[in-house]
Design a protein around this motif. Sequence first.
Motif, PDB file in Angstrom:
ATOM      1  N   GLY A 215       0.797  -1.224   0.000  1.00 46.51           N
ATOM      2  CA  GLY A 215       0.000   0.000   0.000  1.00 46.51           C
ATOM      3  C   GLY A 215       0.824   1.265   0.000  1.00 46.51           C
ATOM      4  N   THR A 216       2.029   1.203   0.569  1.00 45.64           N
ATOM      5  CA  THR A 216       2.872   2.400   0.623  1.00 45.64           C
ATOM      6  C   THR A 216       3.357   2.813  -0.760  1.00 45.64           C
ATOM      7  OG1 THR A 216       4.869   1.110   1.074  1.00 45.64           O
ATOM      8  CG2 THR A 216       3.646   1.937   2.972  1.00 45.64           C
TER       9      THR A 216
ATOM     10  N   GLU B 253      -3.733  -8.911  14.744  1.00 46.96           N
ATOM     11  CA  GLU B 253      -2.658  -8.155  15.393  1.00 46.96           C
ATOM     12  C   GLU B 253      -1.887  -7.287  14.398  1.00 46.96           C
ATOM     13  OE1 GLU B 253      -2.354 -12.093  17.863  1.00 46.96           O
ATOM     14  OE2 GLU B 253      -3.013 -11.571  15.853  1.00 46.96           O
ATOM     15  N   ILE B 254      -1.487  -7.871  13.289  1.00 47.04           N
ATOM     16  CA  ILE B 254      -0.679  -7.113  12.322  1.00 47.04           C
ATOM     17  C   ILE B 254      -1.508  -6.002  11.668  1.00 47.04           C
ATOM     18  CG2 ILE B 254      -0.958  -8.507  10.227  1.00 47.04           C
ATOM     19  CD1 ILE B 254       2.349  -7.079  11.467  1.00 47.04           C
ATOM     20  N   ILE B 255      -2.772  -6.279  11.419  1.00 48.67           N
ATOM     21  CA  ILE B 255      -3.644  -5.237  10.848  1.00 48.67           C
ATOM     22  C   ILE B 255      -3.768  -4.068  11.823  1.00 48.67           C
ATOM     23  CG2 ILE B 255      -6.041  -4.712  10.214  1.00 48.67           C
ATOM     24  CD1 ILE B 255      -4.529  -6.112   7.974  1.00 48.67           C
TER      25      ILE B 255
ATOM     26  N   LYS C 255       0.049   2.908  11.960  1.00 42.50           N
ATOM     27  CA  LYS C 255       1.071   3.531  11.123  1.00 42.50           C
ATOM     28  C   LYS C 255       0.447   4.283   9.950  1.00 42.50           C
ATOM     29  CE  LYS C 255       5.175   2.838   8.465  1.00 42.50           C
ATOM     30  NZ  LYS C 255       6.407   2.174   8.302  1.00 42.50           N
ATOM     31  N   PHE C 256      -0.617   3.730   9.377  1.00 44.03           N
ATOM     32  CA  PHE C 256      -1.237   4.310   8.188  1.00 44.03           C
ATOM     33  C   PHE C 256      -2.413   5.226   8.506  1.00 44.03           C
ATOM     34  CE2 PHE C 256       0.266   0.256   5.926  1.00 44.03           C
ATOM     35  CZ  PHE C 256       1.425   0.872   5.488  1.00 44.03           C
TER      36      PHE C 256
ATOM     37  N   LYS D 234      -6.571   1.560   3.279  1.00 43.32           N
ATOM     38  CA  LYS D 234      -7.551   0.980   4.200  1.00 43.32           C
ATOM     39  C   LYS D 234      -7.142  -0.459   4.458  1.00 43.32           C
ATOM     40  CE  LYS D 234     -12.515   0.169   4.569  1.00 43.32           C
ATOM     41  NZ  LYS D 234     -13.781   0.263   3.853  1.00 43.32           N
ATOM     42  N   LEU D 235      -7.038  -0.844   5.735  1.00 37.61           N
ATOM     43  CA  LEU D 235      -6.695  -2.210   6.113  1.00 37.61           C
ATOM     44  C   LEU D 235      -7.847  -2.836   6.867  1.00 37.61           C
ATOM     45  CD1 LEU D 235      -3.016  -1.638   7.285  1.00 37.61           C
ATOM     46  CD2 LEU D 235      -3.790  -2.556   5.093  1.00 37.61           C
TER      47      LEU D 235
END
Length: 92
Positions: free
Chosen positions: A54-55, A71-73, A79-80, A87-88
Amino acid sequence: MKTSSTSYLSKVYSKKNKPFTTYPSKLAGLLLERFIPPGPLDLLEVGCGTGANGTYIFKNHHYTGIDISKEIINIRKKKFKNFKKIKLIHSD
């Protein structure tokens, strides 16, 4: 005589351009620039993990990443949070 695809592959995978082999997200960004038409598109990545692609994608497009790891989301959402085009989503 090299064909255009041969020279393209040698550029991406050469030792001189090693970051493209080490960082798949940069390769994805390069491929998007080359093969996806310009203009804002809505792109979906299933199994996005950290959402690192996404970056590179959000500069010209809207990016939605879906992953099974809550957890990672949640970590990457922090951060985002200032990136309006990223969008995550946690989902399986």
